[in-house]
Design a protein around this motif. Structure first.
Motif, PDB file in Angstrom:
ATOM      1  N   ARG A 116      -6.727  -3.775  -5.369  1.00 57.23           N
ATOM      2  CA  ARG A 116      -7.287  -4.542  -4.252  1.00 57.23           C
ATOM      3  C   ARG A 116      -8.107  -3.629  -3.337  1.00 57.23           C
ATOM      4  N   LEU A 150     -12.535 -14.759  -6.744  1.00 62.95           N
ATOM      5  CA  LEU A 150     -12.141 -13.855  -7.826  1.00 62.95           C
ATOM      6  C   LEU A 150     -10.623 -13.820  -7.874  1.00 62.95           C
ATOM      7  N   ALA A 186      -9.405 -10.612   1.266  1.00 64.23           N
ATOM      8  CA  ALA A 186      -8.534 -10.152   0.189  1.00 64.23           C
ATOM      9  C   ALA A 186      -7.127 -10.682   0.426  1.00 64.23           C
ATOM     10  N   TYR A 236     -10.903 -12.886  -2.666  1.00 61.10           N
ATOM     11  CA  TYR A 236     -10.431 -12.025  -3.751  1.00 61.10           C
ATOM     12  C   TYR A 236      -8.907 -12.010  -3.747  1.00 61.10           C
ATOM     13  N   LEU A 241     -15.503 -10.137   2.593  1.00 59.40           N
ATOM     14  CA  LEU A 241     -14.414 -10.330   1.638  1.00 59.40           C
ATOM     15  C   LEU A 241     -13.132 -10.705   2.367  1.00 59.40           C
ATOM     16  N   ALA A 243     -11.466  -2.771  -4.926  1.00 60.99           N
ATOM     17  CA  ALA A 243     -12.368  -3.927  -4.868  1.00 60.99           C
ATOM     18  C   ALA A 243     -12.927  -4.114  -3.461  1.00 60.99           C
TER      19      ALA A 243
END
Length: 78
Positions: A17, A54, A34, A9, A32, A20
């Motif tokens: 952020r 993403l 990030a 992400y 995830l 999410a």
């Protein structure tokens, strides 16, 4: 087909952020990675091997479309 587990992400806004991360990890149960920039995502993608990416479209320096273009050049989809 494998189960979706790993998402890369990329979002420059720390508040978005964080939301999410909460939604995808804590609620969704996903793993995830990030990243705060396209440049950082390019450094992380190989070791993380995401199933889904993403991308924020509007980011300073390297925007989402530029990041995606560079990812595709470095790691063609097979």
């Amino acid at each position: 087909m494998s189960e979706l587990k790993r998402i890369l992400y990329v979002e420059d806004d720390p508040d978005i952020r964080e939301i999410a991360i909460l939604a995808l990890e804590d609620v969704g149960g996903l793993t995830l990675k990030a990243c705060e920039s396209g440049e950082r995502a390019l450094q992380e993608i190989e070791g993380f091997n995401p199933q889904v990416i993403l991308l924020d479209v509007m980011m300073p320096e390297m925007d989402g479309p530029s990041t995606l273009f560079t990812m595709r050049e470095q790691r063609p989809i097979t």
